[in-house]
Write a protein that holds these residues in place. Structure first.
Motif, PDB file in Angstrom:
ATOM      1  N   UNK B 133      38.980  46.021  33.364  1.00 62.05           N
ATOM      2  CA  UNK B 133      38.429  46.037  34.718  1.00 62.05           C
ATOM      3  C   UNK B 133      37.487  44.848  34.940  1.00 62.05           C
ATOM      4  N   UNK B 134      36.897  44.359  33.847  1.00 64.64           N
ATOM      5  CA  UNK B 134      35.810  43.396  33.989  1.00 64.64           C
ATOM      6  C   UNK B 134      36.237  42.068  34.595  1.00 64.64           C
ATOM      7  N   UNK B 135      37.549  41.802  34.651  1.00 59.89           N
ATOM      8  CA  UNK B 135      37.952  40.526  35.237  1.00 59.89           C
ATOM      9  C   UNK B 135      38.364  40.664  36.700  1.00 59.89           C
ATOM     10  N   UNK B 136      38.085  41.816  37.327  1.00 59.82           N
ATOM     11  CA  UNK B 136      38.443  41.993  38.736  1.00 59.82           C
ATOM     12  C   UNK B 136      37.553  41.127  39.618  1.00 59.82           C
ATOM     13  N   UNK B 137      38.070  40.718  40.733  1.00 61.90           N
ATOM     14  CA  UNK B 137      37.267  39.947  41.690  1.00 61.90           C
ATOM     15  C   UNK B 137      37.257  38.478  41.330  1.00 61.90           C
ATOM     16  N   UNK B 138      36.711  37.677  42.225  1.00 64.15           N
ATOM     17  CA  UNK B 138      36.756  36.221  42.069  1.00 64.15           C
ATOM     18  C   UNK B 138      36.001  35.765  40.818  1.00 64.15           C
ATOM     19  N   UNK B 279      42.682  49.849  33.221  1.00 66.56           N
ATOM     20  CA  UNK B 279      43.260  49.362  34.485  1.00 66.56           C
ATOM     21  C   UNK B 279      44.774  49.292  34.346  1.00 66.56           C
ATOM     22  N   UNK B 280      45.413  50.464  34.568  1.00 67.75           N
ATOM     23  CA  UNK B 280      46.860  50.551  34.394  1.00 67.75           C
ATOM     24  C   UNK B 280      47.583  50.336  35.698  1.00 67.75           C
ATOM     25  N   UNK B 339      50.360  41.088  39.142  1.00 70.31           N
ATOM     26  CA  UNK B 339      49.155  40.859  38.342  1.00 70.31           C
ATOM     27  C   UNK B 339      47.993  41.640  38.938  1.00 70.31           C
ATOM     28  N   UNK B 340      46.926  41.744  38.167  1.00 70.14           N
ATOM     29  CA  UNK B 340      45.878  42.690  38.566  1.00 70.14           C
ATOM     30  C   UNK B 340      45.063  42.201  39.766  1.00 70.14           C
TER      31      UNK B 340
END
Lengths: 345, 483
Positions: B133-138, B279-280, B339-340
């Motif tokens: 989850x930690x790589x979500x967002x810009x 984050x599946x 991709x996520x």
């Protein structure tokens, strides 16, 4: 692609038509629309395009044009047709010589130009003016979007200079056919009489004088101009500041010198309304900066009042707009330099 | 909590289009195969699994702490079919293909925690990192792992956004029906624990009053009500609107010590920490007139786009766009996996056939900045396909581009400089670096000039020719350098 469009492309590809590629491309563009799709983001585009933009201005001129035909007879129609035919020929031949696409600018110029002429002008004069205006006002600069001066005004300026007698004594009042040299402005300059403002506004019952065929039905001009502003085709700044500064400066100067007409008469006489709503708003020849638009309007207003009041010409709108057109690049440059004078990233 | 109305100058409202999605969530079931490109490595040996291995959903497939971001995790149970180098946007990267065994279960990242208050920041950060989850967002979510260009303590502004300013947007009620409002608030307090020094904002579409009321909570320091006009949702503009700090296009909110996240990410944070769910899957909004039925779907990450759009295309020739019709990229190959970072999938029909005598028709179904062809008044759904709607011409200086520019630039003038090869201090002084690539100038251009492409070219050339470096840009805007 549609079958008929394919046929058109086949005909256009024939060897004998190869010099006329631009004409076929224009027909293709006008009838079938573009087959091109967006290359990337943004993936879809606004529906505004130059043809649609121009057709708005033409639509806004319809009340004025219809009123001109109604007031001055069918000769007006012939003048418009002449202007379109000559302007169209110049535009198309230039496009063919330059091997560029035909641009849509003459759709508006071709209609505005006859509307700023006296209603009884002979057709040959219309043809000469239209030719000169489009050729030297626009094409030699590189076409629509690259011209410095408003082409319609360049054409009118040329025939004003070249044939002064037919441009000054060819006016008629609506529904009459007696030639006169008296417009409300020349009457004011000569005798100091002010024409009834109500007559000026509606154009009907004008006894003391006439005007260019497009400037007489002033209600229609105001309606068309407001339509363009509401449609966001033109910006409100130039007409507002132009008319506002004419009112303000004629009010001030009128108190000093009786040579200058009072504000209400200034606003409703001559080509001021037509000029302010349809010619000073031409996006190509007027400043693009917001502050520049204000300067342009105020400058044109002062010049109009000064020329009308103190120069040998009774009408000053044409000269003031052309003069300000010439100053447009300078105004824009100064506004940009002032806005971004700090040297930062 | 204080509530403030904030907005920016310029911008453009998109409304009344064809193809808005229904506010329901559908499941498309488990995909048969999924693919995971290892975008940050070139070496096949870095993969933690090998061909023929059995993997469980949640299992790590690749991890490298030197590269910013989260590890790549498996999102289904199954066996590794192949690991081979594949061409991926211009370079060769290893791609892991996993075949599903048809079971939906997943392995929790960590032990399930009932008591969220007892967790400390280190626990939360570790869970978020291993859950992906930690790589979500810009800019990612800052943790003690290498997931964001700034450190947790440095974050001064945490902005949760739901601006609905784009053409197609995710429905908030869909997200908060799948999880509950409490989950969202719990997720938020977890994030507050990680970023203790941050002032927390909720940037909310002000034309959505029911949800404004629901979302009002003391967890937020400030509720910012924004006007839903494009590009309010873009991070640079949103940060400027909310915090007052101008972010030039070459920089990210992290340079202004701000982190911008969307609502779905906050829910993922909750899921990861509370239930241990990695984050599946994501809720993807499927919108646009190219789809025959439009809704929100729950999709496992790594599913190919072919499997996602199956049965919805109605035989049209479509262009599929990720996240935004204005700035998003088109899907070049439908066999590629989701991709996520994808939230919205838009299908627009390719408009290869022009409309006959288009320019003379009243624009009842045309979306245009000129609002009188009656398009502003008539509630008919507006046509949108990829047709150019006109030919390219010389610039008229009509004024549309600088009236909508959110950075207050004169794109028409900058375009003329770049087009004539005069890329020097003048364009820099005219503010070309303020451009945030929102592409709105190209959208509204009457002459159909690709203005935004010229702006991008101008910026790239200024940096290439040494007129400005990223460091100089940052200093001149009063921003901090990040990793």
């Amino acid at each position: 692609m549609r079958k008929t469009q394919k046929l058109l492309h086949k005909v256009a590809d024939l060897k004998i038509f190869s010099p006329f590629k631009a004409v076929f491309e224009t027909i293709d563009g006008i009838v079938y629309g573009t087959p091109h799709v967006t290359p990337g983001a943004p993936h879809f585009l606004d529906h505004i395009e130059i043809k649609r933009f121009m057709i708005f201005a033409v639509a806004a001129l319809i009340p004025t044009t219809v009123a001109a035909v109604y007031f001055f007879g069918l000769h007006v129609l012939w003048m418009i047709i002449t202007s379109y035919v000559v302007g169209g020929i110049v535009e198309v031949s230039f496009a063919l010589i330059r091997k560029r696409e035909i641009e849509e600018g003459f759709l508006v110029t071709g209609l505005i130009f006859p509307l700023i002429l006296p209603p009884t002008l002979p057709l040959w004069a219309v043809a000469i003016g239209s030719f000169f205006g489009i050729m030297f006002g626009k094409e030699i600069f590189g076409g629509t979007g690259r011209n410095i001066f408003n082409p319609a005004l360049v054409g009118r300026l040329f025939i004003t200079m070249a044939f002064p007698e037919i441009m000054s004594a060819r006016w008629i009042a609506p529904f009459t056919d007696t030639l006169t040299s008296a417009t409300p402005l020349t009457v004011f300059n000569g005798e100091g009489t002010i024409t009834s403002l109500r007559e000026l506004l509606f154009g009907i019952g004008l006894q003391t004088g006439a005007g260019s065929m497009g400037e007489v039905f002033r209600i229609g001009i105001i309606a068309g101009g407001l339509f363009l502003i509401l449609a966001k085709v033109t910006d409100w700044k130039i007409p507002t500041f132009y008319l506002g500064s004419v009112a303000l400066f004629s009010w001030i100067l009128n108190m000093v010198s009786p040579q200058v007409a009072p504000p209400a008469f200034q606003l409703l006489s001559g080509g001021l309304l037509f000029g302010a709503f349809f010619m000073a708003t031409d996006p190509v020849t007027t400043p693009y900066t917001k502050m520049g638009k204000v300067i342009f309007g105020v400058g044109a207003g002062i010049l109009t009042v000064l020329i009308r009041g103190f120069a040998g010409y009774a009408e000053g709108v044409m000269f003031s707009i052309i003069l300000m057109n010439g100053m447009t690049p300078l105004i824009d440059h100064m506004v940009m330099e002032n806005k971004y004078r700090k040297s930062t990233i | 909590m204080e509530t403030k109305k904030k907005t920016f100058k310029g911008g453009f409202v998109f409304k009344g289009f064809q193809g808005y999605p229904l506010a329901v969530v559908e499941s498309i079931g488990l995909p048969e195969t999924v693919m995971y490109p290892l975008l940050d490595t070139k070496s096949l040996n870095e993969a933690l699994v090998s061909k023929g291995d059995t993997v469980k959903a949640g299992q790590l497939l690749w991890q490298n702490d030197d590269v910013m971001g989260s590890p790549v995790i498996a999102t289904i149970n199954g066996t590794v079919k192949s690991i081979k180098p594949t061409m991926w946007e211009g370079s060769k990267v290893p791609v892991i293909t996993v075949e599903s065994d048809g079971t939906e279960k997943w392995t929790p990242v960590k032990g399930v925690t009932e008591d969220l208050d007892s967790l400390d920041a280190a626990d939360i950060e570790e869970t978020l990192y291993f859950a992906g989850v930690a790589s979500s967002g810009r800019d990612g979510i800052p943790t003690r792992f290498n997931t964001s260009p700034i450190k947790s303590e440095e974050v001064q502004h945490l902005i949760v956004k739901h601006c609905e300013s784009d053409v197609y947007n995710t429905d908030l009620s869909v997200l908060l029906r799948e999880n509950t409002l409490e989950d969202f608030f719990d997720g938020l307090s977890l994030l507050k624990k990680i970023m203790p020094n941050a002032r927390v904002y909720m940037a909310m579409n002000r034309k959505n009053p029911p949800w404004i009321k629901e979302l009002s909570s003391d967890l937020f320091d400030e509720m910012v009500l924004v006007t839903p006009k494009y590009p309010q949702g873009q991070d640079e503009i949103l940060t400027e609107t909310v915090t007052g700090m101008k972010i030039p296009g070459e920089c990210t909110p992290a340079n202004a010590s701000a982190i911008v996240l969307d609502v779905q990410t906050v829910l993922h944070v909750y899921d990861a920490v509370k239930t241990g769910k990695p984050l599946l899957e994501k809720i993807i909004t499927m919108a646009g007139p190219g789809f025959s039925n439009r809704s929100h779907v729950k999709v496992r990450i790594g599913t190919s786009f072919d499997q996602i759009v199956k049965g919805r295309t109605a035989g049209k020739e479509n262009r599929y766009i990720i996240n935004s019709t204005m700035t998003g990229s088109a899907v070049s190959d439908m066999a590629k996996p989701l991709e996520s970072d994808c939230n919205i999938l838009i299908a627009l029909e390719e408009g290869r056939v022009g409309e006959i005598m288009l320019w003379t028709k009243p624009g009842f179904r045309k979306h245009s900045i000129m609002n009188t062809m009656a398009n502003a008044i008539f509630p008919l759904a507006k046509i949108n396909n990829t047709n150019m709607n006109g030919e390219e011409r010389a610039c008229l200086s009509c004024g549309n581009c600088y009236n909508v520019c959110p950075s207050g630039l004169y794109p028409t003038q900058l375009f003329k400089y770049v087009e004539r090869d005069k890329v020097d201090e003048t364009v820099m002084r005219y503010g070309i670096f303020k451009c945030i690539d929102c592409n709105l100038c190209t959208y509204v251009c009457t002459a159909k000039i690709p203005l935004s492409d010229f702006m991008k070219e101008g910026k790239a050339r200024l940096i290439k020719d040494g007129y400005a470096s990223k460091k100089e840009i940052l200093t001149s805007y009063g921003l901090k350098e990040t990793e």
